[in-house]
Write a protein that holds these residues in place. Structure first.
Motif, PDB file in Angstrom:
ATOM      1  N   ILE A 156       0.849  -1.189   0.000  1.00 28.01           N
ATOM      2  CA  ILE A 156       0.000   0.000   0.000  1.00 28.01           C
ATOM      3  C   ILE A 156       0.884   1.239   0.000  1.00 28.01           C
ATOM      4  N   THR A 157       0.659   2.119  -0.968  1.00 25.35           N
ATOM      5  CA  THR A 157       1.340   3.411  -0.984  1.00 25.35           C
ATOM      6  C   THR A 157       0.320   4.500  -0.696  1.00 25.35           C
ATOM      7  N   ARG A 158       0.812   5.656  -0.287  1.00 26.39           N
ATOM      8  CA  ARG A 158      -0.072   6.806  -0.060  1.00 26.39           C
ATOM      9  C   ARG A 158       0.101   7.775  -1.221  1.00 26.39           C
ATOM     10  N   ALA A 159      -0.958   7.953  -1.989  1.00 25.67           N
ATOM     11  CA  ALA A 159      -0.909   8.822  -3.159  1.00 25.67           C
ATOM     12  C   ALA A 159      -1.326  10.234  -2.789  1.00 25.67           C
ATOM     13  N   THR A 160      -0.604  11.205  -3.298  1.00 28.20           N
ATOM     14  CA  THR A 160      -0.962  12.604  -3.101  1.00 28.20           C
ATOM     15  C   THR A 160      -1.382  13.272  -4.403  1.00 28.20           C
ATOM     16  N   ALA A 161      -1.338  12.557  -5.496  1.00 21.78           N
ATOM     17  CA  ALA A 161      -1.804  13.057  -6.787  1.00 21.78           C
ATOM     18  C   ALA A 161      -2.333  11.874  -7.579  1.00 21.78           C
ATOM     19  N   ALA A 162      -3.248  12.139  -8.504  1.00 27.93           N
ATOM     20  CA  ALA A 162      -3.906  11.065  -9.226  1.00 27.93           C
ATOM     21  C   ALA A 162      -2.919  10.143  -9.927  1.00 27.93           C
ATOM     22  N   PRO A 231     -16.229  -9.199 -14.449  1.00 30.69           N
ATOM     23  CA  PRO A 231     -16.589  -9.384 -15.860  1.00 30.69           C
ATOM     24  C   PRO A 231     -15.550  -8.743 -16.758  1.00 30.69           C
ATOM     25  N   PRO A 232     -15.457  -9.186 -18.005  1.00 29.50           N
ATOM     26  CA  PRO A 232     -14.495  -8.575 -18.936  1.00 29.50           C
ATOM     27  C   PRO A 232     -14.730  -7.073 -19.066  1.00 29.50           C
ATOM     28  N   VAL A 233     -13.661  -6.304 -19.073  1.00 30.02           N
ATOM     29  CA  VAL A 233     -13.741  -4.847 -19.207  1.00 30.02           C
ATOM     30  C   VAL A 233     -12.824  -4.425 -20.345  1.00 30.02           C
ATOM     31  N   HIS A 234     -13.418  -3.812 -21.366  1.00 27.97           N
ATOM     32  CA  HIS A 234     -12.644  -3.305 -22.504  1.00 27.97           C
ATOM     33  C   HIS A 234     -12.603  -1.781 -22.541  1.00 27.97           C
ATOM     34  N   HIS A 235     -13.520  -1.141 -21.787  1.00 29.35           N
ATOM     35  CA  HIS A 235     -13.623   0.313 -21.822  1.00 29.35           C
ATOM     36  C   HIS A 235     -13.727   0.833 -20.397  1.00 29.35           C
ATOM     37  N   LEU A 236     -12.934   1.852 -20.098  1.00 34.46           N
ATOM     38  CA  LEU A 236     -12.915   2.446 -18.772  1.00 34.46           C
ATOM     39  C   LEU A 236     -13.478   3.858 -18.845  1.00 34.46           C
ATOM     40  N   PHE A 237     -14.340   4.191 -17.885  1.00 31.23           N
ATOM     41  CA  PHE A 237     -14.936   5.519 -17.796  1.00 31.23           C
ATOM     42  C   PHE A 237     -14.870   5.972 -16.341  1.00 31.23           C
ATOM     43  N   GLY A 238     -15.186   7.238 -16.083  1.00 32.19           N
ATOM     44  CA  GLY A 238     -15.145   7.683 -14.698  1.00 32.19           C
ATOM     45  C   GLY A 238     -15.750   9.044 -14.496  1.00 32.19           C
ATOM     46  N   VAL A 239     -15.848   9.427 -13.227  1.00 32.96           N
ATOM     47  CA  VAL A 239     -16.296  10.756 -12.849  1.00 32.96           C
ATOM     48  C   VAL A 239     -15.105  11.464 -12.220  1.00 32.96           C
ATOM     49  N   VAL A 240     -14.780  12.641 -12.749  1.00 30.74           N
ATOM     50  CA  VAL A 240     -13.569  13.367 -12.376  1.00 30.74           C
ATOM     51  C   VAL A 240     -13.940  14.655 -11.660  1.00 30.74           C
ATOM     52  N   GLY A 241     -13.312  14.888 -10.511  1.00 29.66           N
ATOM     53  CA  GLY A 241     -13.552  16.106  -9.759  1.00 29.66           C
ATOM     54  C   GLY A 241     -12.699  16.112  -8.511  1.00 29.66           C
ATOM     55  N   GLN A 242     -12.815  17.154  -7.730  1.00 27.83           N
ATOM     56  CA  GLN A 242     -12.064  17.206  -6.480  1.00 27.83           C
ATOM     57  C   GLN A 242     -12.658  16.282  -5.432  1.00 27.83           C
ATOM     58  N   SER A 243     -13.984  16.171  -5.400  1.00 28.96           N
ATOM     59  CA  SER A 243     -14.659  15.343  -4.405  1.00 28.96           C
ATOM     60  C   SER A 243     -15.724  14.511  -5.107  1.00 28.96           C
ATOM     61  N   VAL A 244     -15.389  13.290  -5.447  1.00 28.63           N
ATOM     62  CA  VAL A 244     -16.308  12.438  -6.208  1.00 28.63           C
ATOM     63  C   VAL A 244     -16.618  11.132  -5.485  1.00 28.63           C
ATOM     64  N   PRO A 270     -10.716  10.933  -8.493  1.00 25.88           N
ATOM     65  CA  PRO A 270     -10.507  12.213  -7.811  1.00 25.88           C
ATOM     66  C   PRO A 270      -9.152  12.798  -8.153  1.00 25.88           C
ATOM     67  N   THR A 271      -9.105  14.103  -8.299  1.00 20.26           N
ATOM     68  CA  THR A 271      -7.839  14.778  -8.579  1.00 20.26           C
ATOM     69  C   THR A 271      -7.913  16.207  -8.081  1.00 20.26           C
ATOM     70  N   THR A 272      -6.781  16.725  -7.665  1.00 25.72           N
ATOM     71  CA  THR A 272      -6.697  18.133  -7.271  1.00 25.72           C
ATOM     72  C   THR A 272      -6.012  18.965  -8.352  1.00 25.72           C
ATOM     73  N   ASP A 273      -5.678  18.348  -9.471  1.00 21.42           N
ATOM     74  CA  ASP A 273      -4.989  19.059 -10.558  1.00 21.42           C
ATOM     75  C   ASP A 273      -5.418  18.436 -11.883  1.00 21.42           C
ATOM     76  N   PHE A 274      -6.629  18.743 -12.299  1.00 19.45           N
ATOM     77  CA  PHE A 274      -7.197  18.102 -13.485  1.00 19.45           C
ATOM     78  C   PHE A 274      -6.368  18.367 -14.741  1.00 19.45           C
ATOM     79  N   LEU A 275      -6.087  19.624 -15.024  1.00 14.86           N
ATOM     80  CA  LEU A 275      -5.342  19.942 -16.243  1.00 14.86           C
ATOM     81  C   LEU A 275      -3.939  19.348 -16.217  1.00 14.86           C
ATOM     82  N   GLY A 276      -3.325  19.313 -15.039  1.00 16.32           N
ATOM     83  CA  GLY A 276      -1.972  18.814 -14.945  1.00 16.32           C
ATOM     84  C   GLY A 276      -1.855  17.306 -14.980  1.00 16.32           C
ATOM     85  N   SER A 277      -2.925  16.600 -14.608  1.00 17.20           N
ATOM     86  CA  SER A 277      -2.811  15.148 -14.452  1.00 17.20           C
ATOM     87  C   SER A 277      -3.629  14.328 -15.448  1.00 17.20           C
TER      88      SER A 277
END
Length: 490
Positions: A156-162, A231-244, A270-277
């Motif tokens: 387990i690592t502790r991530a500070t950015a996406a 189940p098999p997954v060929h496509h990944l989607f998500g919800v992006v924001g600071q608090s999701v 979740p991300t705190t730097d959308f444009l950067g990450s």
């Protein structure tokens, strides 16, 4: 989902493990969910003390894991080395698996007392930002762990950015093993934690009784995702924001994928730097065979999404904001579903728009999108905002009038759209509104908002945020997958 080794058989299930962080009798519902799924239970003895495993076996059919997590590993055990040794030797032997922190617990005495098939060798480290943990560093740490025979290994690592949450996923892909669970914790680690089973992790952890929003509850794991099945997954989607973390979108999208047999997976990112990450994260997932096909973008990144995209829909251009990104062959295309959400909800409620004098309260991305939708259907709304800078900018962008919130007179309007995140207080009074006034509240809340409650008390027609959300999610699903979403109410 393609793996690093395409020839490796695809694991069909993983074990959902509930981390018990409070007294079990206070969380019987989640224990029942876990038991029905055949999941395991991790007893966080550093938080709740030692519990007789015989009591727990009446509630959980899966394996029981004993964890006395030290403060150095992110836990709360602060006793002496001798106290720790005695608790591991005394209590741990009665559990199916015992978490042993490498270096701290892997002494000859403890290893002699706890045989390999009862060992879960654990390592806890910092993120790339704090300690330079890239794939090579993680491989070195695992090499040291693998010298100790065990049934499971946990990293387990502790991530500070996406983007930092990608390193454990790269490790799983490179190891190509079925007894290693690796993921990141912290605000940005949710995506990797949930994706790890599709890359070989045999377990996925959720909390029972914990309060950290960044760790999903067992109930959310089992209700929002297809777990414990893979189940098999060929496509990944998500919800992006600071608090999701509290978003209902994963539950709705993943249920639709299952209903249609569509090979997709929808995750919180979740991300705190959308444009950067964003490009780093998507490129990293692509390299793992996890192609990101699209995302829902929420506050505060709707304007940034527009700047990031190579192509933009007309509606998003008019609103000056986007809440959907869809991948094309040449880049990202930005869309907004805010206009259709508001107009579609009004149509479903059989609200006639012609002749309405309308106001939109809130001039962020959602408010501008709602105003653009009304304009398209022949209604010219007045924009209302607390801060003048955003209000004036939105009025210029859409060619509409702007009124400061303190000068807003609700009784002058027969259609009012509330498009701010404020849920617990009324931003404007309802006392003088005519009986035929319709209110639309875009705020989604587990409890009725102050606006919805007050409107219903006065018997005004009100459309809450959930009605709008259902229409927007269906449209987002169509944009991302090219398929029609089954009605989530059925």
């Amino acid at each position: 989902m393609p793996r690093a080794d395409p020839g490796r058989p695809h694991a069909r299930t993983c074990a959902v493990v509930g981390s018990l962080m409070a007294e079990p009798w206070r969380h019987s519902h989640e224990l029942r969910l876990l038991n029905r799924a055949g999941g395991g239970l991790e007893i966080r003895a550093d938080l709740i003390g030692d519990i007789d495993p015989a009591v727990l076996r009446d509630h959980v059919s899966g394996e029981l894991i004993y964890s006395l997590r030290s403060m150095a590993a992110g836990g709360l055990f602060a006793g002496t080395a001798d106290q720790r040794r005695r608790r591991l030797l005394g209590t741990g032997k009665r559990f199916d698996l015992v978490e042993l922190e490498i270096g701290r617990d892997t002494t000859p005495e403890i290893l002699a007392a706890i045989p390999p098939h009862h060992r879960l060798i654990a390592w806890h480290g910092q993120s790339a930002a704090a300690g330079g943990l890239d794939l090579a560093a993680l491989m070195r740490h695992f090499g040291a762990m693998a010298t100790i025979p065990a049934r499971h290994y946990l990293m387990i690592t502790r991530a500070t950015a996406a983007e930092h949450a990608l390193a454990p996923l790269r490790l799983l892909s490179s190891l190509n093993r079925t007894n290693v669970t690796a993921f990141s914790i912290g605000e940005t680690g949710a995506c990797g934690r949930l994706l790890a089973p599709w890359l070989g992790a045999p377990m996925v952890y959720g909390q029972i009784g914990g309060r950290g929003p960044e760790v999903p509850s067992v109930g959310r794991l089992l209700q929002d995702y297809p777990l414990p099945n893979l189940p098999p997954v060929h496509h990944l989607f998500g919800v992006v924001g600071q608090s999701v973390h509290g978003s209902v979108s994963p539950r709705i999208h993943n249920a639709a994928y299952q209903a249609l047999g569509y090979p997709g997976l929808y995750l919180p990112i979740p991300t705190t730097d959308f444009l950067g990450s964003w490009r780093t994260v998507t490129a990293g997932l692509d390299s793992l065979g996890c192609t990101v096909g699209g995302a829902t973008i929420v506050a505060p990144y709707k304007e940034a999404a527009l700047r990031l995209a190579e192509m933009t829909s007309g509606a998003a251009s008019r609103a000056g904001a986007a809440n959907v990104l869809v991948r094309t062959g040449t880049g990202w295309r930005a869309h907004t579903t805010d206009p259709i959400g508001v107009v579609g909800a009004l149509s479903r409620a059989e609200v006639r728009l012609s002749g309405r004098k309308a106001a939109v309260v809130g001039c962020g991305g959602a408010g501008r999108g709602a105003a653009a939708g009304l304009l398209r259907y022949g209604v010219t709304p007045t924009l209302v905002n607390r801060g003048p800078d955003r209000g004036i900018r939105a009025a210029r962008l859409l060619g509409l009038d702007y009124v400061p919130l303190q000068r807003f007179t609700p009784a002058d309007y027969s259609l009012i759209v509330h498009a701010t995140p404020v849920a617990e207080e009324l931003l404007f009074p309802l006392g003088q509104l005519a009986r035929d006034t319709t209110l639309v509240d875009l705020t989604c809340s587990r409890r009725p908002t102050a606006l919805v409650t007050a409107a219903r008390r006065r018997r005004l027609q009100v459309i809450d945020g959930w009605e709008v959300l259902r229409i927007e999610v269906a449209r987002q699903f169509r944009l991302m997958t090219g398929r029609w979403m089954p009605d989530p109410r059925h």
